[in-house]
Design a protein around this motif. Structure first.
Motif, PDB file in Angstrom:
ATOM      1  N   SER A  41       0.827  -1.200   0.000  1.00  0.00           N
ATOM      2  CA  SER A  41       0.000   0.000   0.000  1.00  0.00           C
ATOM      3  C   SER A  41       0.860   1.248   0.000  1.00  0.00           C
ATOM      4  CB  SER A  41      -0.912   0.004   1.223  1.00  0.00           C
ATOM      5  OG  SER A  41      -1.570   1.230   1.341  1.00  0.00           O
ATOM      6  N   SER A  45       0.901   3.743  -3.162  1.00  0.00           N
ATOM      7  CA  SER A  45       0.507   5.143  -2.981  1.00  0.00           C
ATOM      8  C   SER A  45       1.650   6.090  -3.335  1.00  0.00           C
ATOM      9  CB  SER A  45       0.071   5.385  -1.534  1.00  0.00           C
ATOM     10  OG  SER A  45      -1.121   4.701  -1.269  1.00  0.00           O
ATOM     11  N   ASP A  50      -2.849   8.696  -4.550  1.00  0.00           N
ATOM     12  CA  ASP A  50      -4.052   8.277  -3.823  1.00  0.00           C
ATOM     13  C   ASP A  50      -5.271   8.477  -4.709  1.00  0.00           C
ATOM     14  OD1 ASP A  50      -2.424   7.832  -1.635  1.00  0.00           O
ATOM     15  OD2 ASP A  50      -2.742   9.831  -0.816  1.00  0.00           O
ATOM     16  N   GLN A  54     -11.352   4.150  -0.907  1.00  0.00           N
ATOM     17  CA  GLN A  54     -10.539   4.176   0.299  1.00  0.00           C
ATOM     18  C   GLN A  54     -11.219   3.336   1.363  1.00  0.00           C
ATOM     19  OE1 GLN A  54      -9.861   8.006   2.050  1.00  0.00           O
ATOM     20  NE2 GLN A  54      -8.378   7.201   3.503  1.00  0.00           N
ATOM     21  N   ASP A  57      -7.840   3.758   5.574  1.00  0.00           N
ATOM     22  CA  ASP A  57      -6.567   4.404   5.222  1.00  0.00           C
ATOM     23  C   ASP A  57      -5.851   3.776   4.026  1.00  0.00           C
ATOM     24  OD1 ASP A  57      -6.923   6.214   7.278  1.00  0.00           O
ATOM     25  OD2 ASP A  57      -5.768   5.021   8.709  1.00  0.00           O
ATOM     26  N   TYR A  59      -5.971   3.143  -0.071  1.00  0.00           N
ATOM     27  CA  TYR A  59      -6.620   3.345  -1.368  1.00  0.00           C
ATOM     28  C   TYR A  59      -6.459   2.023  -2.105  1.00  0.00           C
ATOM     29  CZ  TYR A  59      -7.071   8.262  -0.391  1.00  0.00           C
ATOM     30  OH  TYR A  59      -7.433   9.456   0.171  1.00  0.00           O
TER      31      TYR A  59
END
Length: 85
Positions: A41, A45, A50, A54, A57, A59
């Motif tokens: 993640s 990101s 992003d 979601q 926390d 995406y």
């Protein structure tokens, strides 16, 4: 406390799903899935930004792509280490 638990659950699901998509197991089982999901993640990101859905926390799309890349790289490293011994 509850958000941390969701963070671990979503990280584990993302790591597991990435492993299923590329057809490779994550070393370390459930803990490996959680770590792959969380680090993936972060990687996703950082590279892709992003965007998308979601969840806790994460995406989802960048996190999943990052976890797939991470698992692929780790599996290549693990395979080369097995061949070397």
């Amino acid at each position: 406390m509850m958000s941390f638990i969701w963070f671990l659950i979503i990280g584990g699901v993302l790591g597991w799903l990435a492993g299923v998509i590329i057809g490779r197991d994550v070393p370390g089982g459930i803990i490996g899935n959680i770590i792959a999901g969380i680090i993936g993640s972060w990687i996703g990101s950082a590279i892709l930004g992003d965007w998308g859905w979601q969840v806790s926390d994460f995406y989802v799309f960048p996190a999943l792509i990052g976890a797939i890349v991470l698992i692929f790289i780790v599996s290549l490293i693990m395979r080369s280490m097995r061949k070397a011994t």
